[in-house]
Motif scaffolding. Sequence first.
Motif, PDB file in Angstrom:
ATOM      1  N   GLU A 289     103.135  30.551 -23.469  1.00 50.87           N
ATOM      2  CA  GLU A 289     102.941  29.568 -22.398  1.00 50.87           C
ATOM      3  C   GLU A 289     101.611  28.849 -22.592  1.00 50.87           C
ATOM      4  O   GLU A 289     100.915  29.070 -23.569  1.00 50.87           O
ATOM      5  CB  GLU A 289     102.920  30.289 -21.039  1.00 50.87           C
ATOM      6  N   ARG A 290     101.260  28.042 -21.574  1.00 52.48           N
ATOM      7  CA  ARG A 290     100.000  27.305 -21.638  1.00 52.48           C
ATOM      8  C   ARG A 290      98.816  28.266 -21.651  1.00 52.48           C
ATOM      9  O   ARG A 290      98.906  29.358 -21.147  1.00 52.48           O
ATOM     10  CB  ARG A 290      99.852  26.418 -20.393  1.00 52.48           C
ATOM     11  N   PHE A 315      94.171  28.420 -30.427  1.00 53.88           N
ATOM     12  CA  PHE A 315      95.443  27.717 -30.375  1.00 53.88           C
ATOM     13  C   PHE A 315      95.909  27.607 -31.821  1.00 53.88           C
ATOM     14  O   PHE A 315      95.150  27.203 -32.689  1.00 53.88           O
ATOM     15  CB  PHE A 315      95.230  26.334 -29.768  1.00 53.88           C
ATOM     16  N   GLY A 320     102.031  26.002 -32.385  1.00 61.07           N
ATOM     17  CA  GLY A 320     102.041  25.217 -31.148  1.00 61.07           C
ATOM     18  C   GLY A 320     101.754  26.028 -29.905  1.00 61.07           C
ATOM     19  O   GLY A 320     102.014  25.588 -28.787  1.00 61.07           O
ATOM     20  N   TYR A 321     101.258  27.251 -30.052  1.00 64.11           N
ATOM     21  CA  TYR A 321     100.823  28.044 -28.903  1.00 64.11           C
ATOM     22  C   TYR A 321      99.690  28.957 -29.354  1.00 64.11           C
ATOM     23  O   TYR A 321      99.283  28.908 -30.520  1.00 64.11           O
ATOM     24  CB  TYR A 321     101.982  28.830 -28.282  1.00 64.11           C
ATOM     25  N   SER A 322      99.215  29.756 -28.425  1.00 65.90           N
ATOM     26  CA  SER A 322      98.007  30.528 -28.722  1.00 65.90           C
ATOM     27  C   SER A 322      98.327  31.870 -29.374  1.00 65.90           C
ATOM     28  O   SER A 322      99.304  32.532 -29.029  1.00 65.90           O
ATOM     29  CB  SER A 322      97.211  30.757 -27.439  1.00 65.90           C
TER      30      SER A 322
ATOM     31  N   VAL B  41      94.038  20.726 -26.613  1.00 64.70           N
ATOM     32  CA  VAL B  41      95.397  21.249 -26.780  1.00 64.70           C
ATOM     33  C   VAL B  41      96.140  21.472 -25.462  1.00 64.70           C
ATOM     34  O   VAL B  41      97.372  21.507 -25.453  1.00 64.70           O
ATOM     35  CB  VAL B  41      95.406  22.540 -27.624  1.00 64.70           C
ATOM     36  N   TYR B  42      95.415  21.652 -24.357  1.00 65.74           N
ATOM     37  CA  TYR B  42      96.064  21.763 -23.050  1.00 65.74           C
ATOM     38  C   TYR B  42      95.203  21.070 -22.005  1.00 65.74           C
ATOM     39  O   TYR B  42      93.979  21.154 -22.053  1.00 65.74           O
ATOM     40  CB  TYR B  42      96.201  23.225 -22.597  1.00 65.74           C
ATOM     41  N   GLU B  62      91.486  22.490 -22.237  1.00 62.78           N
ATOM     42  CA  GLU B  62      91.273  23.485 -23.296  1.00 62.78           C
ATOM     43  C   GLU B  62      91.399  22.806 -24.645  1.00 62.78           C
ATOM     44  O   GLU B  62      92.361  22.103 -24.921  1.00 62.78           O
ATOM     45  CB  GLU B  62      92.308  24.619 -23.208  1.00 62.78           C
ATOM     46  N   SER B  63      90.412  23.040 -25.482  1.00 60.74           N
ATOM     47  CA  SER B  63      90.482  22.567 -26.868  1.00 60.74           C
ATOM     48  C   SER B  63      90.705  23.785 -27.759  1.00 60.74           C
ATOM     49  O   SER B  63      90.750  24.921 -27.281  1.00 60.74           O
ATOM     50  CB  SER B  63      89.191  21.867 -27.254  1.00 60.74           C
ATOM     51  N   VAL B  64      90.846  23.548 -29.058  1.00 57.97           N
ATOM     52  CA  VAL B  64      90.958  24.673 -29.979  1.00 57.97           C
ATOM     53  C   VAL B  64      89.744  25.581 -29.801  1.00 57.97           C
ATOM     54  O   VAL B  64      89.837  26.797 -29.863  1.00 57.97           O
ATOM     55  CB  VAL B  64      91.040  24.167 -31.440  1.00 57.97           C
TER      56      VAL B  64
END
Lengths: 362, 130
Positions: A289-290, A315, A320-322, B41-42, B62-64
Amino acid sequence: MGNKTALYTTHQTMGGKLVDFGGWDMPLHYGSQIEEHHKVRQFAGMFDVSHMTVVDVTGADAKAYLQYLLANDVARLDSLYGKALYSGMLNHEGGVIDDLIVYNLGDWYRVVVNCSTREKDLAWMNQVAATFSVSITERPELAMIAVQGPEAIRIALSLVSADQAAVIASLKIFQGLPVGDWFIGRTGYTGEDGLEIMLPNEAAVNLWQSLADAGVAPCGLGARDTLRLEAGMNLYGHEMDEGISPLAANMGWTIAWQPAEREFIGRPVLEAQKAAGSSQKLVGLVLRERGVLRAGQIVSVEDSTENGVITSGTFSPSLGYSIALARVPHSIGSHCQVEMRGKQITVEVVAPNFVRNGKAVI
Amino acid sequence: MSDIRKELKYLSSHEWARVEEDGTVTIGITDHAQDALGDVVYVETPEVGTRVAIGEEAGVVESVKAASDIYSLVSGEVVAVNEALQDAPETVNGSPYDDGWFFRVKPDDLAELDEALDAAEYRELLESDE
């Protein structure tokens, strides 16, 4: 101002955002670290890793010295000219002073250690060397360029001399060979095929420029970190340090227990830990998720009062996710909780390896 | 040097505000902020219809590299959010003052903006940080 590599001015000219890294002014990115990351996974990128410390070990006792100094056994390289070995260099308490790569070059060895640990590594290596007939020689006159990605070797082959190309074409994975005043290894820190080229400082700009002209993307430390983390590779000071056993850092495979009579620094402590059962281990975490998992966040596990900790998190541009690496209690199951910005978030537990050769492996 | 727009107001935490023709206030992060964060990224924006207040966290970027709270320059009701950032958070890097806006507020009291920094003061702040 920090130390500067031979490519410092080139990084500035190419728009690199320079930051301090272990006392060196190094490029973090040249615009977008995510784009640089994708370039390495899909084509080819290059990194200035001249800040890494290259140390040559020569002398009659070179092999015996390294067999005592390192947890992995350089005897595994016998008769494999140029072959490389990954190892921890431990203290007497079984903690990790540094992780390194050692190449077997016949009657001598080349060792590559981290830049942030340079001084203590050299001090330790020299201290241990006192009772051996060896010479420890640092090679600051060498720059190092890592060219990584599915097209990296093909492009490098097209740019170098015939002699150098012949060596590159002959290299097996995790092998490095000298050619003239260059040393070319088929090694890296990205999870992709590629080369690490050590060459005289004064030759570095030419190679870098010709790689750039051939379409290889200059990449900074930002992409280097997301690439190594996706590949599940440890970073010194994050996954391990002098207070952490290699057994709790997914480095058990780098400890050569056999032959049992080989003494190496830290062995008695590691054997006791192994017999007792290591209480912690390194795992991978995935948050689909985010949100982004970050180093230092606390991991809690069902049925355990002991907490774990995220050692590296980011990330993942490829997924495409963490994703994260975390040192956690051995009893961890398929899920755990991570405290993120004041909330408990459920995340998935996986093997500490996420992307290899451009493909997801989770 | 990063881009600083004359017509905007700023916070020392690197958000900007623009008063629109209809009296609403648009909030985003500055060029300096996006550059310092690196690849975004978010983005988490407040929901339309909720209230934001000066000095309280209104969202997260939020960045990398890092996570950073977003603060509003005015108190009021959120009347719009930039939904496009959900699928294309990198817009914040490419266009921090235009397409990369975060949310829009119907302010309780527009005079609250007088407390914020103007462009010259914000520039001074960035220069003193260097």
